[in-house]
Design a protein around this motif. Structure first.
Motif, PDB file in Angstrom:
ATOM      1  N   GLU A  60      -5.080 -10.207  15.865  1.00 52.32           N
ATOM      2  CA  GLU A  60      -4.675  -8.841  16.154  1.00 52.32           C
ATOM      3  C   GLU A  60      -5.282  -7.895  15.130  1.00 52.32           C
ATOM      4  O   GLU A  60      -5.524  -8.277  13.980  1.00 52.32           O
ATOM      5  CB  GLU A  60      -3.154  -8.717  16.136  1.00 52.32           C
ATOM      6  CG  GLU A  60      -2.465  -9.496  17.251  1.00 52.32           C
ATOM      7  CD  GLU A  60      -0.960  -9.559  17.119  1.00 52.32           C
ATOM      8  OE1 GLU A  60      -0.291  -9.622  18.171  1.00 52.32           O
ATOM      9  OE2 GLU A  60      -0.454  -9.560  15.978  1.00 52.32           O
ATOM     10  N   PHE A 247      -3.368  -3.661  23.341  1.00 58.73           N
ATOM     11  CA  PHE A 247      -2.188  -3.926  22.521  1.00 58.73           C
ATOM     12  C   PHE A 247      -2.570  -4.539  21.168  1.00 58.73           C
ATOM     13  O   PHE A 247      -1.765  -5.189  20.513  1.00 58.73           O
ATOM     14  CB  PHE A 247      -1.190  -4.826  23.251  1.00 58.73           C
ATOM     15  CG  PHE A 247      -0.944  -4.401  24.669  1.00 58.73           C
ATOM     16  CD1 PHE A 247      -0.527  -3.112  24.966  1.00 58.73           C
ATOM     17  CD2 PHE A 247      -1.170  -5.262  25.723  1.00 58.73           C
ATOM     18  CE1 PHE A 247      -0.329  -2.701  26.271  1.00 58.73           C
ATOM     19  CE2 PHE A 247      -0.967  -4.864  27.035  1.00 58.73           C
ATOM     20  CZ  PHE A 247      -0.549  -3.574  27.312  1.00 58.73           C
ATOM     21  N   GLN A 249      -4.681  -6.956  20.493  1.00 60.15           N
ATOM     22  CA  GLN A 249      -4.775  -8.417  20.474  1.00 60.15           C
ATOM     23  C   GLN A 249      -6.076  -8.888  21.121  1.00 60.15           C
ATOM     24  O   GLN A 249      -6.548  -8.304  22.093  1.00 60.15           O
ATOM     25  CB  GLN A 249      -3.580  -9.005  21.217  1.00 60.15           C
ATOM     26  CG  GLN A 249      -3.310 -10.470  20.940  1.00 60.15           C
ATOM     27  CD  GLN A 249      -1.934 -10.874  21.459  1.00 60.15           C
ATOM     28  OE1 GLN A 249      -1.786 -11.311  22.589  1.00 60.15           O
ATOM     29  NE2 GLN A 249      -0.934 -10.707  20.629  1.00 60.15           N
ATOM     30  N   GLU A 312       1.620   1.564  23.814  1.00 56.22           N
ATOM     31  CA  GLU A 312       1.789   0.674  22.664  1.00 56.22           C
ATOM     32  C   GLU A 312       2.834  -0.378  23.037  1.00 56.22           C
ATOM     33  O   GLU A 312       3.863  -0.046  23.644  1.00 56.22           O
ATOM     34  CB  GLU A 312       2.277   1.451  21.436  1.00 56.22           C
ATOM     35  CG  GLU A 312       1.381   2.602  21.024  1.00 56.22           C
ATOM     36  CD  GLU A 312       0.265   2.164  20.113  1.00 56.22           C
ATOM     37  OE1 GLU A 312       0.041   0.945  19.979  1.00 56.22           O
ATOM     38  OE2 GLU A 312      -0.386   3.045  19.515  1.00 56.22           O
ATOM     39  N   ALA A 313       2.579  -1.624  22.673  1.00 58.30           N
ATOM     40  CA  ALA A 313       3.540  -2.688  22.973  1.00 58.30           C
ATOM     41  C   ALA A 313       3.468  -3.756  21.898  1.00 58.30           C
ATOM     42  O   ALA A 313       2.380  -4.194  21.517  1.00 58.30           O
ATOM     43  CB  ALA A 313       3.264  -3.299  24.347  1.00 58.30           C
ATOM     44  N   CYS A 314       4.614  -4.177  21.417  1.00 61.10           N
ATOM     45  CA  CYS A 314       4.678  -5.277  20.456  1.00 61.10           C
ATOM     46  C   CYS A 314       4.465  -6.603  21.198  1.00 61.10           C
ATOM     47  O   CYS A 314       4.430  -6.623  22.430  1.00 61.10           O
ATOM     48  CB  CYS A 314       6.030  -5.271  19.748  1.00 61.10           C
ATOM     49  SG  CYS A 314       7.419  -5.635  20.841  1.00 61.10           S
ATOM     50  N   PRO A 315       4.314  -7.717  20.502  1.00 63.73           N
ATOM     51  CA  PRO A 315       4.104  -8.994  21.203  1.00 63.73           C
ATOM     52  C   PRO A 315       5.233  -9.359  22.158  1.00 63.73           C
ATOM     53  O   PRO A 315       5.004 -10.000  23.180  1.00 63.73           O
ATOM     54  CB  PRO A 315       3.982 -10.010  20.063  1.00 63.73           C
ATOM     55  CG  PRO A 315       3.463  -9.213  18.915  1.00 63.73           C
ATOM     56  CD  PRO A 315       4.112  -7.866  19.047  1.00 63.73           C
ATOM     57  N   THR A 327       7.307  -7.884  26.743  1.00 64.83           N
ATOM     58  CA  THR A 327       6.917  -6.473  26.737  1.00 64.83           C
ATOM     59  C   THR A 327       5.576  -6.202  27.407  1.00 64.83           C
ATOM     60  O   THR A 327       5.386  -5.165  28.047  1.00 64.83           O
ATOM     61  CB  THR A 327       6.834  -5.969  25.289  1.00 64.83           C
ATOM     62  OG1 THR A 327       5.923  -6.804  24.564  1.00 64.83           O
ATOM     63  CG2 THR A 327       8.203  -6.013  24.620  1.00 64.83           C
ATOM     64  N   ARG A 328       4.620  -7.106  27.262  1.00 62.58           N
ATOM     65  CA  ARG A 328       3.245  -6.722  27.581  1.00 62.58           C
ATOM     66  C   ARG A 328       2.938  -6.743  29.078  1.00 62.58           C
ATOM     67  O   ARG A 328       2.082  -5.995  29.539  1.00 62.58           O
ATOM     68  CB  ARG A 328       2.271  -7.576  26.782  1.00 62.58           C
ATOM     69  CG  ARG A 328       2.324  -7.142  25.319  1.00 62.58           C
ATOM     70  CD  ARG A 328       1.358  -7.808  24.424  1.00 62.58           C
ATOM     71  NE  ARG A 328       1.375  -7.142  23.137  1.00 62.58           N
ATOM     72  CZ  ARG A 328       0.829  -7.637  22.027  1.00 62.58           C
ATOM     73  NH1 ARG A 328       0.237  -8.822  22.070  1.00 62.58           N
ATOM     74  NH2 ARG A 328       0.879  -6.960  20.906  1.00 62.58           N
ATOM     75  N   ALA A 331       4.050  -3.411  30.007  1.00 65.26           N
ATOM     76  CA  ALA A 331       3.132  -2.412  29.463  1.00 65.26           C
ATOM     77  C   ALA A 331       1.880  -2.275  30.322  1.00 65.26           C
ATOM     78  O   ALA A 331       1.387  -1.163  30.556  1.00 65.26           O
ATOM     79  CB  ALA A 331       2.768  -2.769  28.030  1.00 65.26           C
ATOM     80  N   ARG A 332       1.363  -3.393  30.806  1.00 62.92           N
ATOM     81  CA  ARG A 332       0.176  -3.321  31.668  1.00 62.92           C
ATOM     82  C   ARG A 332       0.499  -2.624  32.993  1.00 62.92           C
ATOM     83  O   ARG A 332      -0.307  -1.857  33.516  1.00 62.92           O
ATOM     84  CB  ARG A 332      -0.380  -4.718  31.913  1.00 62.92           C
ATOM     85  CG  ARG A 332      -1.127  -5.282  30.716  1.00 62.92           C
ATOM     86  CD  ARG A 332      -1.874  -6.553  31.063  1.00 62.92           C
ATOM     87  NE  ARG A 332      -2.610  -7.045  29.910  1.00 62.92           N
ATOM     88  CZ  ARG A 332      -3.818  -6.628  29.543  1.00 62.92           C
ATOM     89  NH1 ARG A 332      -4.427  -5.686  30.267  1.00 62.92           N
ATOM     90  NH2 ARG A 332      -4.417  -7.124  28.485  1.00 62.92           N
TER      91      ARG A 332
END
Length: 407
Positions: A60, A247, A249, A312-315, A327-328, A331-332
């Motif tokens: 990341e 994100f 990553q 923005e997104a945490c893992p 979360t992701r 987010a997408r």
């Protein structure tokens, strides 16, 4: 080599994982490092190989431009630290001092911020300041180039003010001086005396801008230069291509291939950049175009207007043990919605109230809570939600909000 693994609960408030002291997360240990210099493509490929061999193969780039390697066990963390040394990747230690990812390469710079950063780091180390300040205290040295430090949560910022240097504290202009190092050290000493957990905003609130700026000459506020790294950036010779990581990553195999492709197109450096991106250069026009096409096909971001740059997104779960939901994926979905709805609105998807991915305010924040998902309007993950919904209703509820905010 001995490596200490630290649980989040054991870290001092505001502390960060490091290479010698990785932090426990839901997918193993996480190690963070700040390269002191840009990586060569060979070093970037070597680091990717270490992430695959020592961890789960996920790397990341943080909002501040630091590198993280995920999914380590204690033995893997030790091998990673040894491997970073074998690759001759120098790692910054001590006080957090930030410069542009193009520092020293940006033809628009008024001065080379690396020289001032080095002088300040040496003086701060001699004074033992890092051990007396909160771990997240940060100083930004902005040389006035095209890729600025706007949007960073900086305690102190130094920027050009004519032939002198402007000094800011917590975003407030204190004044200008021809001698920035003593001025910054004096502010840091006052901050250290205020308390080991204090940030500059606390000191400004307590003492005021006038008192902190005593001895400085008046200065106009600076015009903030956007710090968007994604896209093309002109160098003295050629271009740097900013490649955003969704994100923040990237998988090890993709980074290895990116580094190899960049080298084939003539690149000599890969620089982690604030804003979860990699700056790659120097490239001619054909090399920049070709690398951009390759990066797009690999699922990376080369257009600053891509909706993924506004989310923005945490893992999230299961990678983080504190997260209440995955979360992701959400987010997408939201990024696709943002392409046609609520243009300009920023979105933060946080698995818990810590808000690691984006500590500041966002137009819309979705936060995981024990009782469900909170929806916060124009706030942070720690603010009171306007509404709490079940996790299985979250996607439709957020989409409905974006529909109502169209335009």
């Amino acid at each position: 080599m001995s490596v200490a693994a630290t649980s989040p609960e054991a870290l001092p408030r505001g502390a960060c994982p490091t290479l010698p002291a990785p932090m426990a997360t839901g997918d193993g240990l996480l190690a963070r490092l700040a390269p002191a210099e840009a990586l060569t493509p060979a070093q970037a490929a070597g680091l990717a190989a270490l992430a695959r061999d020592c961890g789960n193969g996920i790397l990341e780039v943080t909002a501040r431009g630091k590198l993280q390697v995920r999914g380590l066990d204690p033995a893997g963390a030790g091998r990673l630290a040894e491997g970073v040394g074998a690759l001759r990747i120098a790692v910054r230690e001590g006080l957090g001092i930030e410069t542009s990812a193009l520092a020293g390469r940006d033809p628009a710079e008024v001065f080379d911020p690396r020289l001032l950063a080095a002088a300040l780091a040496e003086a701060a180390a001699a004074a033992g300041l890092a051990a007396r300040l909160a771990p997240k205290v940060s100083i930004g040295i902005d040389g006035g180039g095209g890729l600025g430090l706007a949007g960073r949560d900086l305690d102190i910022a130094v920027s050009p003010a004519g032939a002198e240097f402007r000094i800011e504290a917590a975003g407030m202009t204190l004044g200008r001086t021809p001698a920035p190092v003593p001025a910054v050290l004096a502010l840091l000493e006052r901050l250290a005396a205020f308390g080991p957990r204090a940030r500059m905003r606390d000191l400004v609130a307590a003492e005021g801008e006038g008192a902190l700026g005593a001895g400085l000459q008046p200065a106009d506020p600076r015009e903030a230069v956007p710090g968007e790294p994604v896209g093309r950036h002109m160098l003295a010779s050629g271009w740097a291509l900013g490649v955003g990581l969704p994100f923040g990553q990237i998988e090890a195999e993709t980074l290895e291939a990116l580094a190899d492709t960049a080298a084939q197109r003539g690149a000599t450096f890969i620089e982690p950049a604030g804003g979860r991106a990699l700056l790659i250069g120097a490239l001619d026009d054909g090399g920049a175009d070709g690398l951009a096409d390759w990066a797009t096909a690999a699922g990376l971001i080369v257009d600053a207007g891509d909706p993924l740059r506004r989310v923005e997104a945490c893992p999230g779960a299961p990678a983080c043990g504190a997260a209440r939901f995955a979360t992701r994926g959400l987010a997408r979905e939201l990024a696709r919605d943002l392409a046609g709805l609520a243009k300009g609105r920023s979105v933060h998807v946080s698995g818990c109230v810590k808000g690691c991915a984006h500590p500041g305010r966002a137009g819309l924040t979705i936060v995981g809570l024990d009782e469900g998902a909170g929806i916060v309007i124009e706030g942070t993950a720690r603010d009171m939600p306007a509404r709490i919904v079940r996790f299985d209703e979250l996607a439709s509820a957020v989409r409905g909000f974006l529909e109502s905010s169209r335009g």
